[in-house]
Design a protein around this motif. Structure first.
Motif, PDB file in Angstrom:
ATOM      1  N   THR A 125       7.495   1.683   7.662  1.00 62.13           N
ATOM      2  CA  THR A 125       7.176   2.900   8.202  1.00 62.13           C
ATOM      3  C   THR A 125       6.087   3.409   6.915  1.00 62.13           C
ATOM      4  O   THR A 125       6.182   3.119   5.688  1.00 62.13           O
ATOM      5  CB  THR A 125       7.931   4.099   8.506  1.00 62.13           C
ATOM      6  OG1 THR A 125       8.771   4.533   7.196  1.00 62.13           O
ATOM      7  CG2 THR A 125       9.007   3.441   9.629  1.00 62.13           C
ATOM      8  N   LEU A 126       5.171   4.162   7.375  1.00 57.64           N
ATOM      9  CA  LEU A 126       4.219   5.043   6.338  1.00 57.64           C
ATOM     10  C   LEU A 126       5.017   5.871   5.544  1.00 57.64           C
ATOM     11  O   LEU A 126       4.693   5.952   4.401  1.00 57.64           O
ATOM     12  CB  LEU A 126       3.100   5.573   7.214  1.00 57.64           C
ATOM     13  CG  LEU A 126       2.000   6.247   6.113  1.00 57.64           C
ATOM     14  CD1 LEU A 126       1.275   5.043   5.533  1.00 57.64           C
ATOM     15  CD2 LEU A 126       0.771   6.989   7.030  1.00 57.64           C
ATOM     16  N   ASP A 127       6.057   6.588   6.032  1.00 55.69           N
ATOM     17  CA  ASP A 127       6.862   7.780   5.401  1.00 55.69           C
ATOM     18  C   ASP A 127       7.647   6.814   4.185  1.00 55.69           C
ATOM     19  O   ASP A 127       7.634   7.342   2.876  1.00 55.69           O
ATOM     20  CB  ASP A 127       7.750   8.092   6.200  1.00 55.69           C
ATOM     21  CG  ASP A 127       7.177   9.181   7.159  1.00 55.69           C
ATOM     22  OD1 ASP A 127       6.174   9.825   6.852  1.00 55.69           O
ATOM     23  OD2 ASP A 127       8.056   9.743   8.145  1.00 55.69           O
ATOM     24  N   ALA A 128       8.211   5.588   4.441  1.00 52.56           N
ATOM     25  CA  ALA A 128       8.701   4.910   3.751  1.00 52.56           C
ATOM     26  C   ALA A 128       7.795   4.148   2.274  1.00 52.56           C
ATOM     27  O   ALA A 128       8.158   4.366   1.243  1.00 52.56           O
ATOM     28  CB  ALA A 128       9.659   3.578   4.139  1.00 52.56           C
ATOM     29  N   LEU A 129       6.972   3.920   2.808  1.00 49.41           N
ATOM     30  CA  LEU A 129       6.099   3.251   1.789  1.00 49.41           C
ATOM     31  C   LEU A 129       5.245   4.346   1.041  1.00 49.41           C
ATOM     32  O   LEU A 129       5.296   4.095  -0.276  1.00 49.41           O
ATOM     33  CB  LEU A 129       4.799   2.664   2.773  1.00 49.41           C
ATOM     34  CG  LEU A 129       3.925   1.516   2.011  1.00 49.41           C
ATOM     35  CD1 LEU A 129       4.773   0.419   1.414  1.00 49.41           C
ATOM     36  CD2 LEU A 129       2.916   1.033   2.811  1.00 49.41           C
ATOM     37  N   ALA A 130       4.914   5.374   1.543  1.00 42.55           N
ATOM     38  CA  ALA A 130       4.270   6.471   0.668  1.00 42.55           C
ATOM     39  C   ALA A 130       5.404   7.071  -0.261  1.00 42.55           C
ATOM     40  O   ALA A 130       5.307   7.406  -1.330  1.00 42.55           O
ATOM     41  CB  ALA A 130       3.947   7.824   1.576  1.00 42.55           C
ATOM     42  N   ALA A 131       6.779   7.241   0.308  1.00 40.92           N
ATOM     43  CA  ALA A 131       7.693   7.603  -0.672  1.00 40.92           C
ATOM     44  C   ALA A 131       8.385   6.777  -1.836  1.00 40.92           C
ATOM     45  O   ALA A 131       8.507   7.084  -3.045  1.00 40.92           O
ATOM     46  CB  ALA A 131       9.164   7.988   0.026  1.00 40.92           C
ATOM     47  N   ASP A 132       7.924   5.501  -1.338  1.00 41.85           N
ATOM     48  CA  ASP A 132       8.165   4.340  -2.422  1.00 41.85           C
ATOM     49  C   ASP A 132       7.240   4.412  -3.614  1.00 41.85           C
ATOM     50  O   ASP A 132       7.754   4.264  -4.752  1.00 41.85           O
ATOM     51  CB  ASP A 132       8.116   2.828  -1.689  1.00 41.85           C
ATOM     52  CG  ASP A 132       9.353   2.090  -1.784  1.00 41.85           C
ATOM     53  OD1 ASP A 132      10.418   2.769  -1.855  1.00 41.85           O
ATOM     54  OD2 ASP A 132       9.090   1.016  -1.455  1.00 41.85           O
ATOM     55  N   CYS A 133       6.107   4.666  -3.263  1.00 42.53           N
ATOM     56  CA  CYS A 133       5.145   4.798  -4.390  1.00 42.53           C
ATOM     57  C   CYS A 133       4.640   6.110  -4.852  1.00 42.53           C
ATOM     58  O   CYS A 133       3.997   6.192  -5.720  1.00 42.53           O
ATOM     59  CB  CYS A 133       3.834   3.926  -4.075  1.00 42.53           C
ATOM     60  SG  CYS A 133       2.907   4.761  -2.484  1.00 42.53           S
ATOM     61  N   GLY A 134       5.412   7.200  -4.471  1.00 37.88           N
ATOM     62  CA  GLY A 134       5.241   8.507  -4.920  1.00 37.88           C
ATOM     63  C   GLY A 134       3.653   9.228  -4.393  1.00 37.88           C
ATOM     64  O   GLY A 134       3.383  10.076  -5.299  1.00 37.88           O
ATOM     65  N   LEU A 135       3.229   8.583  -3.373  1.00 38.70           N
ATOM     66  CA  LEU A 135       1.961   9.439  -2.891  1.00 38.70           C
ATOM     67  C   LEU A 135       2.220  10.035  -1.560  1.00 38.70           C
ATOM     68  O   LEU A 135       3.071   9.724  -0.720  1.00 38.70           O
ATOM     69  CB  LEU A 135       1.127   8.478  -2.714  1.00 38.70           C
ATOM     70  CG  LEU A 135       0.285   7.734  -4.129  1.00 38.70           C
ATOM     71  CD1 LEU A 135      -0.569   6.853  -3.607  1.00 38.70           C
ATOM     72  CD2 LEU A 135      -0.032   8.601  -5.104  1.00 38.70           C
ATOM     73  N   GLY A 136       1.402  11.190  -0.993  1.00 40.86           N
ATOM     74  CA  GLY A 136       1.377  11.611   0.354  1.00 40.86           C
ATOM     75  C   GLY A 136       0.918  10.420   1.241  1.00 40.86           C
ATOM     76  O   GLY A 136       0.039   9.648   0.850  1.00 40.86           O
ATOM     77  N   ARG A 137       1.312  10.568   2.344  1.00 45.34           N
ATOM     78  CA  ARG A 137       0.854   9.304   3.411  1.00 45.34           C
ATOM     79  C   ARG A 137      -0.649   9.325   3.791  1.00 45.34           C
ATOM     80  O   ARG A 137      -0.888   8.237   3.537  1.00 45.34           O
ATOM     81  CB  ARG A 137       1.551   9.836   4.789  1.00 45.34           C
ATOM     82  CG  ARG A 137       3.048   9.849   4.699  1.00 45.34           C
ATOM     83  CD  ARG A 137       3.496  10.328   6.207  1.00 45.34           C
ATOM     84  NE  ARG A 137       2.817  11.601   6.681  1.00 45.34           N
ATOM     85  CZ  ARG A 137       2.818  11.892   7.923  1.00 45.34           C
ATOM     86  NH1 ARG A 137       3.273  11.083   8.717  1.00 45.34           N
ATOM     87  NH2 ARG A 137       2.307  13.062   8.243  1.00 45.34           N
ATOM     88  N   ALA A 166      -5.185   5.898  -7.297  1.00 43.45           N
ATOM     89  CA  ALA A 166      -3.689   5.832  -7.964  1.00 43.45           C
ATOM     90  C   ALA A 166      -3.422   4.239  -7.953  1.00 43.45           C
ATOM     91  O   ALA A 166      -2.643   3.884  -7.126  1.00 43.45           O
ATOM     92  CB  ALA A 166      -2.696   6.811  -7.245  1.00 43.45           C
ATOM     93  N   SER A 167      -3.887   3.628  -8.698  1.00 43.07           N
ATOM     94  CA  SER A 167      -3.887   2.143  -8.927  1.00 43.07           C
ATOM     95  C   SER A 167      -2.510   1.835  -8.808  1.00 43.07           C
ATOM     96  O   SER A 167      -1.990   0.602  -8.322  1.00 43.07           O
ATOM     97  CB  SER A 167      -4.693   1.702 -10.212  1.00 43.07           C
ATOM     98  OG  SER A 167      -6.051   2.078 -10.159  1.00 43.07           O
ATOM     99  N   SER A 168      -1.541   2.134  -9.753  1.00 40.65           N
ATOM    100  CA  SER A 168      -0.262   1.852 -10.150  1.00 40.65           C
ATOM    101  C   SER A 168       0.318   1.723  -9.001  1.00 40.65           C
ATOM    102  O   SER A 168       1.421   1.288  -8.497  1.00 40.65           O
ATOM    103  CB  SER A 168       0.479   2.333 -11.204  1.00 40.65           C
ATOM    104  OG  SER A 168       0.488   3.744 -11.074  1.00 40.65           O
TER     105      SER A 168
END
Length: 266
Positions: free
Chosen positions: A182-194, A162-164
């Protein structure tokens, strides 16, 4: 030393407990309400498990599922030493949902794992969980990476990264490496699962998000020191817990300490 030595620790994640033991005690058959995963550090043991009689030696990973009847006794007269993590089922369920993208997989399938890579993942997670200064990002990453392997079979590999989304996560870390994330915040930011974020980020950059963040913080500290900032101030401004934390990371990456770098620029 009939009972041996047992140490019980609360960890950096609620619902995970660590036990460090050195004993020749033989356990009666029993169960746990939690998942257990750990590493035999010295000696060897035999145990009945829900999957038959097994033996484990130093370097092996041992596992137990909630409600699984098992026992344990040393092989020979010498005690054995081991370290275990006990995880509440809810933690494993949430991680499995993320890792396997909704496909149920919440059982450790092998009571003994001889793969040294898995033992290394257990040790890395244990170290992060028992370190008061470890970042939540590091703990969460290591938990997901361990469970992705220990719950058997890796999550299905995708042909494309998921390059973008990874670029977005990378940009966030680049823009403000000193900020807590946090990993939760970073994942939510880019729309991926952790888990997919950790996996695809590592495949794209060669580093997990936490390792990448530490690299960026070390680079920032180096620039601050070069600009005349004191070592203690540079450590805090770059997002490290303290100067010793900065020094460990700086030396690991460059081979010399921040003090040596500062003296060379004097």
């Amino acid at each position: 030393m009939a009972a041996g030595r047992f140490q019980i620790f609360r960890t950096g994640i609620d619902g995970i407990e660590a036990v460090i033991a050195d004993s020749r005690l033989s356990f009666a058959r029993h169960t746990h309400e939690t998942y257990g995963i750990g590493v035999v550090e010295r000696g060897a043991q035999k145990s009945a498990s829900g999957r038959g009689m097994v033996e484990a030696e130093a370097g092996n990973t041992i596992t137990v599922n909630p409600g699984e009847v098992h026992d344990g006794a040393p092989l020979g007269d010498a005690p054995r030493a081991w370290r275990m993590l006990y995880m509440q089922p809810a933690i494993v369920a949430v991680a499995a949902e993320d890792i396997f993208e909704g496909r149920p997989r919440e059982e450790f399938h092998a009571p003994v794992l001889e793969d040294g890579r898995i033992a290394g993942l257990v040790s890395a997670l244990l170290a992060a969980l028992l370190d008061d200064r470890a970042a939540a990002l590091a703990r969460d990453e290591r938990l997901l990476l361990l469970l992705a392997v220990a719950l058997q079979e890796r999550a299905p590999q995708r042909e494309t990264i998921a390059s973008s989304a990874i670029a977005q996560a990378r940009n966030r870390l680049d823009d403000d490496p000193a900020a807590a994330v946090t990993l939760d915040a970073l994942a939510a930011d880019c729309g991926l699962g952790r888990f997919r974020l950790v996996r695809d980020f590592a495949r794209s950059t060669g580093l997990t998000p936490h390792a990448y963040l530490l690299q960026r913080r070390t680079e920032l500290a180096r620039r601050l020191i070069a600009a005349g900032t004191s070592l203690a101030e540079a450590a805090i401004a770059a997002g490290f817990a303290d100067q010793s934390h900065m020094t460990r990371n700086f030396t690991r990456r460059y081979g010399y300490t921040p003090g040596t770098y500062l003296a060379a620029r004097a």
